[in-house]
Design an enzyme around this catalytic site. Structure first.
Site, PDB file in Angstrom:
ATOM      1  N   GLU A 136     -12.406 -39.302 123.090  1.00 19.29           N
ATOM      2  CA  GLU A 136     -11.258 -39.497 123.978  1.00 19.29           C
ATOM      3  C   GLU A 136     -11.620 -40.449 125.125  1.00 19.29           C
ATOM      4  O   GLU A 136     -12.660 -40.305 125.758  1.00 19.29           O
ATOM      5  CB  GLU A 136     -10.834 -38.143 124.540  1.00 19.29           C
ATOM      6  CG  GLU A 136      -9.598 -38.192 125.433  1.00 19.29           C
ATOM      7  CD  GLU A 136      -9.261 -36.830 126.027  1.00 19.29           C
ATOM      8  OE1 GLU A 136      -8.108 -36.636 126.436  1.00 19.29           O
ATOM      9  OE2 GLU A 136     -10.154 -35.958 126.086  1.00 19.29           O
ATOM     10  N   LYS A 165      -0.423 -37.501 123.757  1.00 18.27           N
ATOM     11  CA  LYS A 165      -0.930 -36.133 123.888  1.00 18.27           C
ATOM     12  C   LYS A 165       0.152 -35.183 124.378  1.00 18.27           C
ATOM     13  O   LYS A 165       0.793 -35.419 125.408  1.00 18.27           O
ATOM     14  CB  LYS A 165      -2.119 -36.152 124.853  1.00 18.27           C
ATOM     15  CG  LYS A 165      -2.883 -34.845 125.001  1.00 18.27           C
ATOM     16  CD  LYS A 165      -4.100 -35.113 125.870  1.00 18.27           C
ATOM     17  CE  LYS A 165      -4.954 -33.880 126.092  1.00 18.27           C
ATOM     18  NZ  LYS A 165      -6.178 -34.229 126.866  1.00 18.27           N
ATOM     19  N   CYS A 176      -7.841 -33.755 122.375  1.00 24.34           N
ATOM     20  CA  CYS A 176      -8.554 -32.817 123.236  1.00 24.34           C
ATOM     21  C   CYS A 176      -7.801 -31.499 123.430  1.00 24.34           C
ATOM     22  O   CYS A 176      -7.822 -30.663 122.543  1.00 24.34           O
ATOM     23  CB  CYS A 176      -8.895 -33.480 124.563  1.00 24.34           C
ATOM     24  SG  CYS A 176     -10.241 -32.641 125.457  1.00 24.34           S
TER      25      CYS A 176
END
Length: 283
Positions: free
Chosen positions: A43, A116, A153
């Site tokens: 990331e 995300k 993540c």
């Protein structure tokens, strides 16, 4: 039998973006030389993990998806090496900022963007300071190596993300990551918990999974973040096929996607779903 060699990478990131990008490219080349056709970088690999602190000056690091020079560089690398590269980047879209991933296919085409969905906020991981929740929904991508699903993540802690991608036909689940120390509790080490949760995603959906984390110390004003690495590859029943320690490098594994597909169809976890009982999940 459809064998596919995949790779996860991990590296430390410093304040010199050009050096970070060169390190990332070197790891991609090393992985490709080992036979990997799908290679996962961590990331936000262009910069230190700036979300460790609250400083609106870091917003200047964001770039649009269109005409993004870093994405163009790594898409060209994907075409040169004939590999698929999910590329984590800090995206600016007008006045809105996202933690995003673009998918570079093996011919160098950028297939689009996932933003995300789950945005954490806590000591050392203050992402709500920078990122809006993604508006793309979960996505899967038809690539030269098969259909892949990519979360980012904090997404990896939510089984709904993995199940949604599996229901859309993902044959591999990928999670670029930045996780390590907890500034509020120096004795807390989440690595085993982190890996166990994702192994569960693989096993529950019978889909192989790749997780790529960063390593090393990143100093900030009042504390230091230490990222524990531990990048790993899990098979479709959650078995760990390989795992890294806290050193930079590359890890590869070869997967039989046909065998995993047969397991998914034979095991019955999708056949026996009962969505009419799952309303509680959306309340």
């Amino acid at each position: 039998m459809t064998d596919l060699t995949v790779a996860v990478t991990q590296m430390s990131c410093g304040p010199d973006a050009a050096a970070n990008l060169d390190r990332a490219e070197a790891l991609v080349r090393e992985a490709a030389a080992s036979g990997a056709r799908l290679i996962l970088l961590q990331e936000l690999f262009e910069t230190p993990y700036f979300c460790a602190e609250q400083d609106y000056g870091h917003l200047a690091l964001a770039r649009p998806f269109e005409d993004n020079p870093v994405l163009a560089r790594f898409a060209a690398l994907a075409a040169e090496l004939r590999v698929v590269l999910p590329l984590s980047f800090f995206e600016r879209d007008g006045n809105t900022y996202y933690n995003s991933v673009a998918i570079a296919d093996a011919d160098g085409r950028l297939l689009g963007v996932y933003r995300k969905t789950h945005i954490p906020n806590g000591p050392g991981y203050q992402e709500k300071q920078y990122f809006a929740p993604g508006n793309t929904g979960f996505r899967v991508w038809d690539t030269a190596v098969g259909r892949i699903g990519v979360g980012i993540c904090w997404d990896q802690w939510f089984p709904e993300c993995a199940r949604a991608m599996a229901l859309m036909g993902a044959e591999l689940l990928l999670y670029p990551t930045a996780i390590g120390s907890e500034p509020q509790d120096p004795d807390l080490n989440s690595e085993a918990h982190w890996r166990t949760v994702m192994r569960g995603h693989a096993g529950a959906n019978l889909v192989p999974l790749l997780a790529s984390n960063r390593v090393g110390a990143e100093p900030w004003r009042d504390f230091e973040m230490r990222f524990y690495g531990g990048s790993f590859i899990a098979g479709p029943t959650g078995e760990v096929l390989g795992r890294m320690d806290d050193a930079p490098g590359v890890l590869t594994a070869t997967l039989d996607l046909d065998a995993a597909r047969r397991q998914r169809h034979e095991w019955g976890v999708f056949r026996d779903r009962a969505p009419h009982h799952y309303g509680i999940l959306t309340r």
